[in-house]
Design a protein around this motif. Structure first.
Motif: not given
Length: 175
Positions: A69-77, A80-97
């Motif tokens: 899956d592809l994701c827009f990378f958004y800079h907030s706070s 100049k807030p906005g979309i700055v690029g693209i990232a890709k999901v390379v590992r599906q959800a797993y516990p946040d340690h």
DNA sequence: GCCAACGTTGGC
DNA sequence: GCCAACGTTGGC
């Protein structure tokens, strides 16, 4: 009745090479002060774990993410807030340690390692846009092509939001 | 289950 | 720094 036809069908469905690829699109927010797209670019393998999400809706979206899956990378706070690029999901959800670590800023004592409350995905850098597609520019299309975009909804604060293919394609043409 | 109080997000 | 909007918490 012999089960062979059923078996054949199952093989087709479960073989990733033959399965119909269903791609989904997302938008990930990050404050560039704490983690920017440049930080992602500079990671050793250009990848990172998207940890620290502590919102149930955002968590649920993350659990829907699939590899590729592809994701827009958004800079907030930031200035100049906005979309700055693209990232890709390379590992599906797993516990946040990080939720288990009392020293961690995102520590949550209510997340039990045996029944984790919070999850993360891994993403990899795909590209940085030549320019920022700023929030005001996106809003120009709030009554048109981007009328249903979750990011543009009033008071939206979600750090992980879905993006439709139409929205994805439209925004990619803006850059 | 309601809702006030509080904390956080995030644009401006 | 301000403030609108939203999510979470906890008393009742």
């Amino acid at each position: 009745m012999f089960p062979f036809p059923v078996c054949t069908l199952k093989c087709v469905v479960t073989n990733p090479a033959l399965a119909i690829k269903e791609m989904n699109y997302w938008l990930l927010k990050s404050e560039p002060n704490s983690y920017s797209i440049d930080d992602l670019m500079q990671e050793p393998k250009k990848r990172t774990s998207w940890d620290g999400v502590r919102n149930y809706q955002a968590r649920n979206f993350m659990r829907e993410m699939k590899n590729g899956d592809l994701c827009f990378f958004y800079h907030s706070s930031c200035p100049k807030p906005g979309i700055v690029g693209i990232a890709k999901v390379v590992r599906q959800a797993y516990p946040d340690h990080t939720a288990f670590d009392p020293e961690d800023h995102h520590y949550d004592p209510k997340s039990d390692p045996d029944d984790p409350r919070w999850f993360m995905v891994d993403v990899r850098f795909v590209r940085k846009f030549a320019r920022i597609i700023g929030l005001p520019e996106l809003r120009e299309y709030a009554d048109g092509a981007l009328s249903d975009m979750v990011l543009l909804r009033r008071g939206n604060r979600l750090s992980v939001t879905p993006v439709t293919k139409k929205q994805w394609d439209f925004i990619n043409k803006l850059k």
